[in-house]
Design an enzyme around this catalytic site. Structure first.
Site, PDB file in Angstrom:
ATOM      1  N   CYS A  66      11.714 -33.225 -12.248  1.00  0.00           N
ATOM      2  CA  CYS A  66      13.131 -33.183 -11.783  1.00  0.00           C
ATOM      3  C   CYS A  66      13.445 -34.735 -11.517  1.00  0.00           C
ATOM      4  O   CYS A  66      12.768 -35.263 -10.848  1.00  0.00           O
ATOM      5  CB  CYS A  66      12.864 -32.281 -10.591  1.00  0.00           C
ATOM      6  SG  CYS A  66      14.293 -32.249  -9.651  1.00  0.00           S
TER       7      CYS A  66
ATOM      8  N   CYS B 136      18.941 -34.083 -16.031  1.00  0.00           N
ATOM      9  CA  CYS B 136      18.324 -33.084 -15.363  1.00  0.00           C
ATOM     10  C   CYS B 136      17.574 -32.387 -16.317  1.00  0.00           C
ATOM     11  O   CYS B 136      17.978 -32.179 -17.468  1.00  0.00           O
ATOM     12  CB  CYS B 136      19.407 -32.182 -14.689  1.00  0.00           C
ATOM     13  SG  CYS B 136      18.874 -30.558 -13.951  1.00  0.00           S
TER      14      CYS B 136
END
Length: 257
Positions: free
Chosen positions: A91, A205
């Site tokens: 992440c 992302c």
């Protein structure tokens, strides 16, 4: 994707007796499975535990200090139970905050995820590219520093998408993707400066690669999308001792609620 490996409870983590080397992969939802599949491709014999922190989804909505404390406590707890040989923070938002803290409390390699700004700067032909990420990743000094270091003479459109991660979760859950919302989210990536158009878009992302096909359909012109997963997997290979990679162990899925 979730049927690729069995789900387990936290209690079952303590019951595992196959203590060969393992890799813990963490994200706030199931977007990090884009990284997990690449790790599986380059390390087919590695034993993986995918930790979907659904209780904290999305990480981008958290206060920075609170998120750092939450992730450190969670990873320490799961690591104590499962004893991984490495941790992958799949992440961007979390990586900009917790890598240093995790490396201070864990005695194993911690691999993070950073926007592939250097790669885009090296590959762009137009000198115009975009970073499509969460608002949290876009506003971090870390991201700004990467632009200053690797793309000071390029035009970089920083786009903080609000709902793309949720759209990816919808797709992976078998729900229809809202194409109008998708088009709105990515539209700011496509800019034209002095006749030069965006030609690369950095997917900042790990949820976003799952929407690449749909984004291509609504994009106003063709671009190259940069998926961070291959670079993360390569880095993991570099930091892992080959002797610690487990052989013949099942992959597992654990989630917080």
């Amino acid at each position: 994707m979730l049927t690729d490996f069995p789900a387990i409870s936290f209690q079952q983590l303590h019951m595992r007796t196959d203590t060969a080397g393992r890799v813990l992969v963490l994200d706030s939802g199931i977007g990090g499975l884009s990284v997990q599949r690449e790790i599986t491709r380059v390390l087919p014999d590695a034993a993986l535990l995918y930790l979907a922190d659904r209780a904290a989804f999305p990480y981008g909505d958290w206060d920075a200090a609170a998120l750092r404390e939450h992730i450190c406590a969670l990873v320490q707890s799961v690591s104590a139970a499962w004893q991984p040989s490495a941790v992958v923070v799949a992440c961007n938002t979390a990586s900009t905050l917790v890598l240093e803290s995790l490396r201070e409390v864990l005695c194993i390699p911690v691999v993070g995820t950073i926007p592939a700004i250097k790669s885009a700067a090296e590959q762009t032909r137009s000198g115009v590219f975009a970073v499509l990420a969460t608002p949290g990743t876009v506003k971090r000094d870390y991201t700004q520093d990467l632009i200053i270091e690797f793309a000071p003479e390029h035009h970089v459109a920083l786009v903080g998408a609000i709902g793309l991660a949720a759209l990816a979760e919808d797709k992976l859950a078998g729900r229809a993707v809202d194409f109008d919302r998708l088009r709105q989210e990515i539209a700011p990536c496509f800019v034209e400066i002095n006749g030069q158009r965006t030609d690369y878009i950095v997917l900042g992302c790990t949820h976003y690669p799952f929407l690449e096909e749909e984004m291509e359909q609504v994009a106003p012109w063709p671009v190259t999308w940069i998926d961070p997963a291959p670079a993360i997997a390569r880095r993991l290979v570099q930091v892992l001792d080959p002797k610690t990679v487990a052989v013949g162990c099942e992959d597992l899925f654990f989630q917080t609620n």
